[in-house]
Design a protein around this motif. Structure first.
Motif, short mmCIF file in Angstrom:
data_model
loop_
_atom_site.label_atom_id
_atom_site.label_comp_id
_atom_site.label_asym_id
_atom_site.label_seq_id
_atom_site.Cartn_x
_atom_site.Cartn_y
_atom_site.Cartn_z
N PRO A 39 0.82 -1.22 0.00
CA PRO A 39 0.00 0.00 0.00
C PRO A 39 0.86 1.27 0.00
CG PRO A 39 -0.01 -1.03 2.18
CD PRO A 39 0.79 -1.93 1.28
N ASP A 40 1.02 1.88 -1.18
CA ASP A 40 1.69 3.17 -1.35
C ASP A 40 2.94 3.33 -0.46
OD1 ASP A 40 2.18 5.68 -2.25
OD2 ASP A 40 0.60 6.66 -1.07
N PRO A 41 3.97 2.50 -0.68
CA PRO A 41 5.09 2.49 0.26
C PRO A 41 5.92 3.79 0.25
CG PRO A 41 5.55 1.06 -1.62
CD PRO A 41 4.12 1.49 -1.74
N VAL A 42 6.31 4.23 1.44
CA VAL A 42 7.37 5.25 1.58
C VAL A 42 8.67 4.47 1.44
CG1 VAL A 42 8.50 6.89 3.13
CG2 VAL A 42 6.00 6.61 3.21
N THR A 43 9.43 4.77 0.38
CA THR A 43 10.65 4.00 0.15
C THR A 43 11.77 4.52 1.04
OG1 THR A 43 9.95 3.67 -2.10
CG2 THR A 43 12.26 3.25 -1.63
N SER A 44 12.35 3.60 1.81
CA SER A 44 13.41 3.98 2.74
C SER A 44 14.59 3.03 2.54
CB SER A 44 12.87 3.88 4.17
OG SER A 44 13.88 4.19 5.10
N MET A 45 15.76 3.44 3.02
CA MET A 45 16.88 2.51 2.98
C MET A 45 17.81 2.81 4.15
SD MET A 45 19.20 1.24 -0.12
CE MET A 45 20.92 0.77 0.11
N ALA A 46 18.32 1.74 4.77
CA ALA A 46 19.24 1.89 5.90
C ALA A 46 20.64 1.51 5.45
CB ALA A 46 18.80 0.97 7.05
N SER A 47 21.50 2.52 5.31
CA SER A 47 22.87 2.28 4.85
C SER A 47 23.73 3.49 5.18
CB SER A 47 22.86 2.06 3.34
OG SER A 47 24.16 2.21 2.80
N GLY A 48 24.99 3.23 5.45
CA GLY A 48 25.93 4.35 5.65
C GLY A 48 26.01 5.23 4.43
N TRP A 49 25.74 4.64 3.25
CA TRP A 49 25.82 5.41 2.00
C TRP A 49 24.70 6.41 1.85
CZ3 TRP A 49 30.35 5.49 0.30
CH2 TRP A 49 31.18 4.36 0.41
N MET A 50 23.66 6.30 2.68
CA MET A 50 22.55 7.26 2.59
C MET A 50 23.00 8.66 3.02
SD MET A 50 19.92 5.88 1.21
CE MET A 50 21.09 5.09 0.12
N ARG A 51 24.19 8.75 3.59
CA ARG A 51 24.81 10.04 3.87
C ARG A 51 25.07 10.80 2.56
NH1 ARG A 51 27.19 13.89 4.27
NH2 ARG A 51 28.68 14.74 5.76
N VAL A 52 25.23 10.07 1.47
CA VAL A 52 25.50 10.67 0.16
C VAL A 52 24.16 10.84 -0.56
CG1 VAL A 52 26.79 10.43 -2.00
CG2 VAL A 52 27.72 9.47 0.13
N ARG A 53 23.74 12.10 -0.67
CA ARG A 53 22.38 12.35 -1.20
C ARG A 53 22.15 11.76 -2.59
NH1 ARG A 53 21.38 18.39 0.51
NH2 ARG A 53 21.32 17.98 2.73
N GLN A 54 23.21 11.84 -3.38
CA GLN A 54 23.09 11.35 -4.75
C GLN A 54 22.73 9.86 -4.78
OE1 GLN A 54 26.74 11.91 -6.75
NE2 GLN A 54 25.92 11.31 -8.75
N ARG A 55 23.32 9.10 -3.85
CA ARG A 55 23.01 7.66 -3.79
C ARG A 55 21.54 7.43 -3.44
NH1 ARG A 55 27.42 3.27 -2.97
NH2 ARG A 55 29.28 4.50 -3.21
N ALA A 56 21.02 8.23 -2.51
CA ALA A 56 19.62 8.10 -2.12
C ALA A 56 18.72 8.42 -3.31
CB ALA A 56 19.32 9.03 -0.95
N ARG A 57 19.09 9.49 -4.05
CA ARG A 57 18.28 9.87 -5.21
C ARG A 57 18.29 8.79 -6.28
NH1 ARG A 57 19.91 15.37 -4.78
NH2 ARG A 57 21.66 14.92 -6.15
N GLN A 58 19.48 8.25 -6.55
CA GLN A 58 19.62 7.19 -7.56
C GLN A 58 18.66 6.04 -7.28
OE1 GLN A 58 23.67 5.87 -7.33
NE2 GLN A 58 24.42 7.51 -8.68
N LYS A 59 18.48 5.72 -6.04
CA LYS A 59 17.63 4.59 -5.68
C LYS A 59 16.20 5.01 -5.37
CE LYS A 59 21.32 1.66 -3.85
NZ LYS A 59 21.34 0.59 -4.85
N ASN A 60 15.87 6.25 -5.67
CA ASN A 60 14.52 6.77 -5.38
C ASN A 60 14.14 6.59 -3.92
OD1 ASN A 60 13.98 7.45 -8.11
ND2 ASN A 60 13.61 5.28 -8.52
N VAL A 61 15.07 6.83 -3.05
CA VAL A 61 14.79 6.65 -1.62
C VAL A 61 14.22 7.95 -1.05
CG1 VAL A 61 15.82 6.22 0.64
CG2 VAL A 61 16.54 4.87 -1.33
N GLU A 62 12.98 7.84 -0.55
CA GLU A 62 12.29 9.00 0.01
C GLU A 62 12.77 9.30 1.42
OE1 GLU A 62 7.68 9.81 0.41
OE2 GLU A 62 8.03 8.10 -0.89
#
Ligand SMILES: [Zn+2]
Ligand SMILES: [Zn+2]
Length: 333
Positions: free
Chosen positions: A249-272
């Protein structure tokens, strides 16, 4: 005088301990392997015999089938040839160990991967003074400073309360990170059932069997869409954007990783909702560890060696980089 550590030879496929005729974390099948922990860039199948902690061996059994196993519990010592080998907690994932090698008065510690922050799913890192400390440098740049884990978990829980009709889908590496996120959620008072992708099942069960309580877990398969509203769902990062997630049901996409410190990586993966939660030490943890271990030499693996080598030079510690192949960061898969 012989060069310090001349009995340890780094090769692209692993670290060879000559007087033990054994390899540490070899990426190719070897007759005798000493394995720091269960992540695929350190533990491979197909070795003749494996020495590792009982937990790491259990993880390897799940991933590669039955091993010719020599379990060595934390604090125990075994003798291989003339080398005394012991395993000490590394604080990285369940069963993860630093391998301590003693030979003719010299001590080398191969830390594998490690972190210094508390982790409810594994034993904390133990400082072992030594002559040569072999360290990873996954986040070996001063820009990498991980935030407080509890604060990241609180952001997740706050988001969960404020999103109506949605669920939060957290991408997390199947070994270690997934179980840690679940345990951290429990520690922050979230006692609702947590749902998981089928790929997580065996390792979550194994963690529970090995004494790490994870609370009530339910598979997504078979759950009705309405049942998943307002829930936390854990999946491998690769499942975040694939067909599988469309049933949610309409997921908020999240990811737990040290790399999420790098905004570009979060954007690449469409992480909200990027969560900076890492099982590797950040810059401060690496530096703190080298200071406490106080080795004569530091040997560095896992990319980003330059900054750490520079720091060692400024602090009059000899350092070198090891060119091991296949050391991917564990946080991506
Ligand atoms: Zn690892
Ligand atoms: Zn690694």
């Amino acid at each position: 005088m012989a060069r310090l550590g001349n009995w340890i030879e780094p090769f692209p496929e692993g670290i060879y301990v000559k007087p033990a005729d054994a390899w540490v974390d070899p990426s190719e099948p070897k007759e005798r392997a000493l394995v720091t922990h269960g992540h695929a860039d350190h533990a491979r199948g197909g070795h003749g015999a494996v020495w590792a902690t009982p937990e790491t061996l259990a993880i390897m059994d799940v991933r590669y089938g039955q091993q010719c196993a020599n379990p060595v519990a934390y604090g125990e010592t075994v003798k291989l040839g003339e080398v005394e080998v012991s395993f000490v907690p590394a604080g990285h994932v369940l069963g993860s160990a630093q391998i301590v090698l003693d030979y003719r008065g010299e001590r080398v510690v191969v830390s594998g991967d490690y972190k210094r922050r508390p982790d409810p799913t594994c034993a904390p890192f133990v400082v072992v003074p030594c002559d040569i400390f072999i360290t990873e440098a996954t986040f070996g740049l001063p820009v990498f400073r991980h935030p407080d884990t509890g604060a990241e978990i609180d952001r997740l829980l706050k988001r969960l309360r404020h999103e109506e009709g949605r669920c939060i889908l957290v991408g997390a590496y199947a070994l270690g990170k997934a179980q840690r996120v679940i345990a951290e959620l429990r520690a922050r008072g979230h006692h609702e059932p947590i749902y998981y992708h089928g790929a997580m099942e065996r390792l979550c069960n194994l963690y529970e069997t090995l004494g790490v309580p994870l609370g009530e877990l339910r598979p997504v398969a078979g759950a009705k869409k309405e049942e998943l509203v307002g829930r936390v769902i854990i999946c491998p990062p690769s499942a975040l954007n694939d067909r599988w997630s469309r049933r949610l049901p309409d997921p908020v996409t999240s990811m737990a990783s040290g790399w999420m410190r790098v905004r570009q990586r979060a954007r690449q993966k469409n992480v909200e909702l990027p969560l900076v939660i890492s099982d590797h030490g950040d810059w401060d943890e690496l530096i703190q560890t080298i200071k406490e271990v106080a080795p004569k030499e530091v040997w560095i693996t896992h990319g980003r060696e330059d900054a750490l080598m520079h720091w060692c030079m400024l602090h009059q510690i000899k350092s070198r980089e090891l060119h091991l192949v296949g050391r991917e960061d564990d946080e991506e898969e």
